[in-house]
Each structure stands twice: as C-alpha cells, then as structure tokens.
Scaffold this active site. Structure first.
Site, PDB file in Angstrom:
ATOM      1  N   ASP A   1      34.547  43.854  -9.488  1.00  0.00           N
ATOM      2  CA  ASP A   1      33.625  44.222  -8.407  1.00  0.00           C
ATOM      3  C   ASP A   1      34.125  43.570  -7.118  1.00  0.00           C
TER       4      ASP A   1
ATOM      5  N   ASN B   1      35.946  55.888  -0.586  1.00  0.00           N
ATOM      6  CA  ASN B   1      35.751  54.839  -1.593  1.00  0.00           C
ATOM      7  C   ASN B   1      35.706  55.443  -2.998  1.00  0.00           C
TER       8      ASN B   1
ATOM      9  N   THR C   1      27.140  62.466 -12.149  1.00  0.00           N
ATOM     10  CA  THR C   1      25.716  62.591 -11.862  1.00  0.00           C
ATOM     11  C   THR C   1      25.219  63.996 -12.186  1.00  0.00           C
TER      12      THR C   1
ATOM     13  N   SER D   1      24.483  66.354  -1.491  1.00  0.00           N
ATOM     14  CA  SER D   1      24.753  65.333  -0.467  1.00  0.00           C
ATOM     15  C   SER D   1      26.250  65.055  -0.478  1.00  0.00           C
TER      16      SER D   1
ATOM     17  N   TYR E   1      27.490  62.245  -0.978  1.00  0.00           N
ATOM     18  CA  TYR E   1      27.684  61.396  -2.167  1.00  0.00           C
ATOM     19  C   TYR E   1      27.870  62.254  -3.417  1.00  0.00           C
ATOM     20  N   HIS E   2      26.914  63.189  -3.645  1.00  0.00           N
ATOM     21  CA  HIS E   2      27.011  64.007  -4.856  1.00  0.00           C
ATOM     22  C   HIS E   2      28.323  64.814  -4.854  1.00  0.00           C
TER      23      HIS E   2
ATOM     24  N   LYS F   1      31.274  63.019  -6.309  1.00  0.00           N
ATOM     25  CA  LYS F   1      31.317  63.039  -7.782  1.00  0.00           C
ATOM     26  C   LYS F   1      31.967  64.327  -8.300  1.00  0.00           C
TER      27      LYS F   1
ATOM     28  N   GLN G   1      24.964  61.427 -15.274  1.00  0.00           N
ATOM     29  CA  GLN G   1      23.729  60.682 -15.506  1.00  0.00           C
ATOM     30  C   GLN G   1      22.609  61.176 -14.583  1.00  0.00           C
TER      31      GLN G   1
ATOM     32  N   VAL H   1      18.086  56.777 -12.937  1.00  0.00           N
ATOM     33  CA  VAL H   1      17.775  55.663 -13.837  1.00  0.00           C
ATOM     34  C   VAL H   1      16.546  54.915 -13.319  1.00  0.00           C
TER      35      VAL H   1
ATOM     36  N   ARG I   1      10.711  53.242  -6.654  1.00  0.00           N
ATOM     37  CA  ARG I   1      10.024  53.191  -5.349  1.00  0.00           C
ATOM     38  C   ARG I   1       8.516  53.400  -5.500  1.00  0.00           C
TER      39      ARG I   1
ATOM     40  N   VAL J   1       5.981  61.219  -1.691  1.00  0.00           N
ATOM     41  CA  VAL J   1       6.539  62.453  -2.261  1.00  0.00           C
ATOM     42  C   VAL J   1       7.137  63.268  -1.115  1.00  0.00           C
TER      43      VAL J   1
ATOM     44  N   ARG K   1      15.372  65.618   3.083  1.00  0.00           N
ATOM     45  CA  ARG K   1      16.591  66.184   2.489  1.00  0.00           C
ATOM     46  C   ARG K   1      16.551  67.710   2.579  1.00  0.00           C
TER      47      ARG K   1
HETATM   48  P1  NAD Z   1      25.209  49.974  -7.725  1.00  0.00           P
HETATM   49  O1  NAD Z   1      25.448  50.259  -6.295  1.00  0.00           O
HETATM   50  O2  NAD Z   1      24.085  49.090  -8.106  1.00  0.00           O
HETATM   51  O3  NAD Z   1      26.550  49.377  -8.386  1.00  0.00           O
HETATM   52  C1  NAD Z   1      27.837  49.807  -8.046  1.00  0.00           C
HETATM   53  C2  NAD Z   1      28.729  48.580  -8.053  1.00  0.00           C
HETATM   54  O4  NAD Z   1      30.070  48.999  -7.758  1.00  0.00           O
HETATM   55  C3  NAD Z   1      28.340  47.548  -6.992  1.00  0.00           C
HETATM   56  O5  NAD Z   1      28.250  46.263  -7.551  1.00  0.00           O
HETATM   57  C4  NAD Z   1      29.456  47.645  -5.961  1.00  0.00           C
HETATM   58  O6  NAD Z   1      29.712  46.407  -5.317  1.00  0.00           O
HETATM   59  C5  NAD Z   1      30.631  48.111  -6.801  1.00  0.00           C
HETATM   60  N1  NAD Z   1      31.645  48.857  -6.051  1.00  0.00           N
HETATM   61  C6  NAD Z   1      31.467  49.946  -5.264  1.00  0.00           C
HETATM   62  N2  NAD Z   1      32.636  50.340  -4.753  1.00  0.00           N
HETATM   63  C7  NAD Z   1      33.579  49.475  -5.221  1.00  0.00           C
HETATM   64  C8  NAD Z   1      34.974  49.355  -5.046  1.00  0.00           C
HETATM   65  N3  NAD Z   1      35.665  50.201  -4.273  1.00  0.00           N
HETATM   66  N4  NAD Z   1      35.635  48.361  -5.696  1.00  0.00           N
HETATM   67  C9  NAD Z   1      34.963  47.495  -6.486  1.00  0.00           C
HETATM   68  N5  NAD Z   1      33.623  47.545  -6.679  1.00  0.00           N
HETATM   69  C10 NAD Z   1      32.949  48.535  -6.047  1.00  0.00           C
HETATM   70  O7  NAD Z   1      25.082  51.400  -8.430  1.00  0.00           O
HETATM   71  P2  NAD Z   1      24.445  51.776  -9.851  1.00  0.00           P
HETATM   72  O8  NAD Z   1      23.073  52.245  -9.633  1.00  0.00           O
HETATM   73  O9  NAD Z   1      24.719  50.713 -10.822  1.00  0.00           O
HETATM   74  O10 NAD Z   1      25.323  53.049 -10.215  1.00  0.00           O
HETATM   75  C11 NAD Z   1      26.545  52.873 -10.934  1.00  0.00           C
HETATM   76  C12 NAD Z   1      27.216  54.231 -11.125  1.00  0.00           C
HETATM   77  O11 NAD Z   1      26.333  55.088 -11.833  1.00  0.00           O
HETATM   78  C13 NAD Z   1      27.549  54.926  -9.817  1.00  0.00           C
HETATM   79  O12 NAD Z   1      28.801  55.557  -9.948  1.00  0.00           O
HETATM   80  C14 NAD Z   1      26.458  55.955  -9.669  1.00  0.00           C
HETATM   81  O13 NAD Z   1      26.911  57.068  -8.969  1.00  0.00           O
HETATM   82  C15 NAD Z   1      26.139  56.289 -11.121  1.00  0.00           C
HETATM   83  N6  NAD Z   1      24.745  56.755 -11.282  1.00  0.00           N
HETATM   84  C16 NAD Z   1      23.691  55.922 -10.965  1.00  0.00           C
HETATM   85  C17 NAD Z   1      22.384  56.371 -11.121  1.00  0.00           C
HETATM   86  C18 NAD Z   1      21.180  55.535 -10.769  1.00  0.00           C
HETATM   87  O14 NAD Z   1      20.042  56.055 -10.833  1.00  0.00           O
HETATM   88  N7  NAD Z   1      21.339  54.265 -10.417  1.00  0.00           N
HETATM   89  C19 NAD Z   1      22.165  57.661 -11.629  1.00  0.00           C
HETATM   90  C20 NAD Z   1      23.260  58.481 -11.929  1.00  0.00           C
HETATM   91  C21 NAD Z   1      24.553  58.015 -11.763  1.00  0.00           C
HETATM   92  N1  USQ Z   2      12.232  61.528  -3.603  1.00  0.00           N
HETATM   93  C1  USQ Z   2      10.920  61.606  -3.173  1.00  0.00           C
HETATM   94  N2  USQ Z   2      10.370  60.482  -2.635  1.00  0.00           N
HETATM   95  C2  USQ Z   2      11.039  59.287  -2.529  1.00  0.00           C
HETATM   96  C3  USQ Z   2      12.369  59.223  -2.996  1.00  0.00           C
HETATM   97  C4  USQ Z   2      12.943  60.365  -3.523  1.00  0.00           C
HETATM   98  O1  USQ Z   2      10.267  62.649  -3.256  1.00  0.00           O
HETATM   99  O2  USQ Z   2      10.463  58.325  -2.030  1.00  0.00           O
HETATM  100  C5  USQ Z   2      12.856  62.712  -4.222  1.00  0.00           C
HETATM  101  C6  USQ Z   2      14.172  63.140  -3.571  1.00  0.00           C
HETATM  102  O3  USQ Z   2      13.957  63.990  -2.466  1.00  0.00           O
HETATM  103  C7  USQ Z   2      14.877  63.813  -4.743  1.00  0.00           C
HETATM  104  C8  USQ Z   2      14.370  63.068  -5.971  1.00  0.00           C
HETATM  105  O4  USQ Z   2      13.195  62.371  -5.549  1.00  0.00           O
HETATM  106  O5  USQ Z   2      14.462  65.141  -4.847  1.00  0.00           O
HETATM  107  C9  USQ Z   2      15.357  62.052  -6.524  1.00  0.00           C
HETATM  108  O6  USQ Z   2      15.743  61.164  -5.471  1.00  0.00           O
HETATM  109  P1  USQ Z   2      16.298  59.697  -5.792  1.00  0.00           P
HETATM  110  O7  USQ Z   2      16.505  59.001  -4.497  1.00  0.00           O
HETATM  111  O8  USQ Z   2      15.472  59.052  -6.827  1.00  0.00           O
HETATM  112  O9  USQ Z   2      17.677  60.029  -6.524  1.00  0.00           O
HETATM  113  P2  USQ Z   2      19.018  60.700  -5.982  1.00  0.00           P
HETATM  114  O10 USQ Z   2      19.134  60.689  -4.515  1.00  0.00           O
HETATM  115  O11 USQ Z   2      19.153  62.009  -6.670  1.00  0.00           O
HETATM  116  O12 USQ Z   2      20.103  59.685  -6.509  1.00  0.00           O
HETATM  117  C10 USQ Z   2      19.932  58.873  -7.674  1.00  0.00           C
HETATM  118  C11 USQ Z   2      21.003  57.803  -7.644  1.00  0.00           C
HETATM  119  C12 USQ Z   2      22.373  58.486  -7.721  1.00  0.00           C
HETATM  120  C13 USQ Z   2      22.428  59.406  -8.918  1.00  0.00           C
HETATM  121  C14 USQ Z   2      21.272  60.394  -8.932  1.00  0.00           C
HETATM  122  C15 USQ Z   2      21.172  61.154 -10.232  1.00  0.00           C
HETATM  123  O13 USQ Z   2      20.904  57.017  -6.460  1.00  0.00           O
HETATM  124  O14 USQ Z   2      23.380  57.500  -7.793  1.00  0.00           O
HETATM  125  O15 USQ Z   2      23.643  60.121  -8.917  1.00  0.00           O
HETATM  126  O16 USQ Z   2      20.019  59.653  -8.840  1.00  0.00           O
HETATM  127  S1  USQ Z   2      20.694  62.824 -10.001  1.00  0.00           S
HETATM  128  O17 USQ Z   2      19.412  62.830  -9.259  1.00  0.00           O
HETATM  129  O18 USQ Z   2      20.556  63.413 -11.293  1.00  0.00           O
HETATM  130  O19 USQ Z   2      21.715  63.456  -9.211  1.00  0.00           O
END
Ligand code: NAD
Ligand code: USQ
Length: 404
Positions: free
Chosen positions: A31, A118, A144, A179, A181-182, A185, A208, A211, A241, A254, A326
């Site tokens: 990390d 990144n 994702t 987005s 971000y998405h 992926k 995934q 979570v 949240r 919401v 969004r």
């Molecule tokens: P997080 O931000 O808590 O953890 C990511 C970690 O990666 C951080 O500690 C960060 O410092 C490290 N990192 C980022 N870029 C880096 C780099 N270039 N080199 C070294 N370290 C780096 O995120 P998370 O919630 O644990 O998510 C982990 C993975 O799971 C992500 O790829 C995310 O897209 C995926 N994911 C998360 C969720 C969710 O709901 N949290 C859902 C679906 C997918």
């Molecule tokens: N949303 C609300 N109110 C809020 C926050 C979010 O209505 O206060 C809605 C958003 O508009 C969206 C949904 O809830 O429609 C999910 O939003 P989120 O912020 O919980 O999740 P998302 O942006 O989709 O991203 C998270 C993680 C990301 C992962 C993704 C899985 O941050 O890393 O890839 O969940 S997934 O949703 O299946 O793409």
C-alpha cells in the site's frame, strides 16, 4: 499459499489480509497510503479510529503470532512492483489497490485523469509483473458490478451467449459504466482478458457489489485492528451512510426516486469470496468473472429498512429524496446472476434485523466522531468542475481553528 494483498491498508484489503493470515497463508500487504491522503484532501475521516498500518500489523502479530510482510509503495511504479515480486514471489495476488470512489472520479478533470491513470496503469503493471516474474501466479482483481450498468436484460457473470444473424458466440457482457471510476474497471477488465489470452496468465475478475459493515472476526479481536467505516459523500457507500445519518437524526439522503438497485454484500462475505477464489484458481489462459454480491436492494428499500431499525431504537428518522447528483436510472429492471461463488461454497450473511442493529450500534458507538457537513452530496455528475476538495478543505480548516 503466498498471497500478496495490494491495497491492504484499505477497507476490503485490511479485512481480507487478516482473514487470509488467520487461515494460515503467508500474507504480504502492499500500500502507499493514498487512501489516507484522500481523507486529508477532502477534509473527512472514517467514523472508526483506524490505527497506522505498522501498528495494526504489530498488534496482529502479538495477538496471533502470525506475521504479515509490509511493502510500502505505489503499484503504478513498475520498479517498486518488480522488486516486491522478486522478493515475495506470490502464488496469488489480490488486487484492491485502486481509487474506488465514483464521486471522487467525477470531481473534475484532474480527479478523472488521476483515477484512470492510477487504476489502469496499476493493473497493467501487475499483469506485466506476473508475466515477467511469476507467470503461474493467480491474479484476483477487484472489479465492480457497476461495470455492467443497469441494462434492461438479466446480467450474466462476465460473458453472454449471443446469437446474431444465425451465428452464436460467447462474448464479454456489454458494459455501461456510470462514472469515470467505473470506466477504469472496464478498461482493467479488457486488459486482463487480453493478457490472459496472449500470455496464458490466470485471472479472476471479481465484480463486487456495494460492501457494507466493518466488523469481521479478525478485526474485532482488538480495538487497534478496527477497520474503516466511511460515511462521507465521496467515499461513504450508501448503507453505511444511512446508518450514520440515522443515529445523528439526519434525514436519509436518498438520491432521486431511490429505485436505483444494486448488488450488496457484508464485508465478512467479501473476505470469504477472496479466499474461495484463492483456493480455486483460474486455469492458465483463463480470465473468469464472478459476480460478488449476495442480495440486491433498491436505495429506497435500504432507507426503509434503516428507518424501521431506527424506530426500534427509539429514533425518529425522515427519508429525504434529494435531486440525484448522478446521471443514472432512478427506476429500472435489475436481475444480476451471482451463483458462481455460491457454487464454490459461499454461505452468505444476509442483511437481517440483527445485522442492521449491529451496524447501527457501531454508528452509535462512534457518534462523537461524526461530521454532519459531509452528509449532503457535493459532487454533481453534470458539472465538469466541482469545487468539492477546496470547499471541504476550507470547512475542515475552519472547524480545526474553532476547536483550537
Ligand atoms: P479503499 O480505498 O478503502 O482501499 C484501497 C487501498 O488501495 C487504499 O489503502 C489505498 O491507499 C490503496 N491504493 C490505491 N492506489 C494505490 C496504488 N497506486 N498503490 C498502492 N496502493 C494503492 O477501497 P476498498 O473499499 O477497500 O476497495 C478495494 C477494491 O475493491 C477497489 O478496487 C474497489 O474498486 C473494489 N470494490 C469496493 C467496493 C466497496 O463497496 N468498498 C465495492 C466493489 C468493489
Ligand atoms: N446513493 C444514494 N444516497 C447516498 C449515497 C448513494 O441514493 O447518500 C445511491 C447512488 O446514487 C447509487 C447507489 O446509492 O445509485 C450506490 O451508491 P454508493 O455510493 O453506495 O456506491 P457506488 O458509487 O456504486 O460505489 C461503491 C463503491 C465502489 C464499487 C461500487 C459497487 O464505492 O468502489 O465499485 O460500490 S457497484 O455499485 O456495484 O458498482
């Protein structure tokens, strides 16, 4: 197994590293603490007081007698990654190390470019390092569910059989990410499929869902092992949240109609899914895809569940419908397949009343750390230049000054 957890200081990575260590694997964490820096940038902090990584690892070793190797560096830096591979020689790499917030990637051009560089460069580096130093190593990469978007047909696990003009083929499921971000992926997924095809690498793309939760059997062993619990508008995910908003009496935010339906899973299932993927590796040349979630809910359904749980605790909570910041369907068909991990033995923790109560209780426990100014969304998809960082930093500085 020798398992390297990239992003092991993060939310999913920390929980997974401990779980795999406890299961008897040799674990290394990589990390560069970017995630902690983003908190500083945005002027936010996790609800739970997480400890410095070196302290967390020391406490883990003292409690369990199991060591975790630590490599501090940037996955997007190939020299660093190469030396880690040569040193640790992983059998499996679990890659969490990406910028994972959709709103963060939508702040402005700089944040969109950073997110894609990144994430895409990091994953390309991992693919090249596996090819160069350990071609048999199994890559488990966090994708994702958001790669698929919300199509008006059932979502398959990665690939779909298509019949066109009398011919059929098994093709990657169409991607409609919501987005920058998405999108990163989706780019990763294509790079992984290509690398598996040309070099015979083995990879598992774990798409995934969202979570929730923070506690696992391992992180609950000691307060020093506590995991992140993000609830701010940029990194906080929806159910976490809502729980924090509820205990502070804030209306649940919401977005729009709330019919947005997503796959969800408990963090305890995240870590088990990772273990199942490790123990059942992909074949050489195979880039397989598992949809990693256990249940689907609409945002409004979750809000109603949190409202009911709050009522039981004697709290009154309103549900607000804010204009959706969004660009996404607010009401849509959603039916995503998710049987492959169940077939490998996953036994899900479903979101029931007691689980929701325990989530709410964490929010109650750390209530005095809540900053209510990060409840409302401040990043709008329709703007090419959101002022999120500057505004928030200014607010954080003002808050610090008023305290001192
Ligand atoms: P997080 O931000 O808590 O953890 C990511 C970690 O990666 C951080 O500690 C960060 O410092 C490290 N990192 C980022 N870029 C880096 C780099 N270039 N080199 C070294 N370290 C780096 O995120 P998370 O919630 O644990 O998510 C982990 C993975 O799971 C992500 O790829 C995310 O897209 C995926 N994911 C998360 C969720 C969710 O709901 N949290 C859902 C679906 C997918
Ligand atoms: N949303 C609300 N109110 C809020 C926050 C979010 O209505 O206060 C809605 C958003 O508009 C969206 C949904 O809830 O429609 C999910 O939003 P989120 O912020 O919980 O999740 P998302 O942006 O989709 O991203 C998270 C993680 C990301 C992962 C993704 C899985 O941050 O890393 O890839 O969940 S997934 O949703 O299946 O793409």
């Amino acid at each position: 197994m020798r398992i390297c957890v990239l992003g092991g200081d993060g939310y999913c990575g920390w929980a997974a590293a401990l779980y795999l260590s406890r299961a008897g694997h040799e674990v290394a964490i990589v990390d560069n603490f970017l995630r902690r820096q983003w908190d500083f940038e945005l002027g936010v902090q996790t609800l739970t007081p997480i400890q410095p990584l070196a302290d967390r690892i020391r406490v883990w070793q003292e409690l369990t007698g199991k060591s975790i190797e630590l490599f501090i560096g940037d996955v997007a830096d190939y020299d660093f990654l190469s030396s880690m591979f040569e040193d640790f020689q992983p059998d499996t790499v679990v890659h969490f190390a990406e910028q994972r917030s959709a709103p963060y990637s939508m702040i402005d051009r700089k944040h969109a470019v950073f997110t894609q560089v990144n994430n895409v460069v990091g994953t390309l580096n991992v693919l090249f390092a596996i090819k160069e130093f350990k071609p048999d190593c199994h890559l488990i990469k966090l994708g994702t569910m958001g790669e698929y978007g919300t199509p008006n047909i059932d979502i398959e696990e990665g690939y779909i059989q298509i019949e066109h003009n009398g011919r059929t083929d098994l093709l990657p499921f169409p991607k409609q990410p919501g987005s920058f971000y998405h999108l990163s992926k989706v780019h990763d997924s294509h790079n992984m499929m290509f690398a598996c095809k040309i070099w015979g690498l083995r990879a598992t793309d774990l798409n995934q869902g969202v979570v929730y939760g923070t506690v696992t059997d391992e992180t609950s062993l000691d307060e020093a092992l506590i995991n992140r619990f993000d609830y701010d508008d940029v990194f906080g995910t929806v159910l976490n949240r809502f729980c924090v908003q509820a205990v502070t009496g804030h209306p649940l935010t919401v977005y729009g109609k709330g019919g947005q339906t997503r796959g969800f899973l408990d963090i305890r299932d995240t870590v088990r899914c990772i273990e199942l993927a490790c123990l059942n590796p992909a074949k050489a040349g195979e880039c397989r895809v598992f949809n990693q979630f256990t249940e689907q809910f609409s945002v409004l359904e979750l809000a109603r569940m949190v409202e009911a749980a709050s009522r039981k605790m004697g709290l009154h909570v309103d549900v607000d419908h804010l204009p959706d910041p969004r660009v996404e369907a607010e009401q849509h068909y959603y039916n995503a397949k998710h049987s492959k991990l169940l077939d490998l033995g996953l036994q899900p923790h479903y979101l029931n009343d007691s689980l929701l109560d325990s989530l709410m209780n964490i929010a109650v426990k750390y209530q005095d750390r809540v900053d209510t100014s990060v409840f409302l969304p401040q990043v709008n998809w329709r703007n090419a230049r959101n002022r999120r960082s500057k505004l928030q930093a200014a607010a954080a500085i003002a808050a610090l000054e008023s305290k001192s």
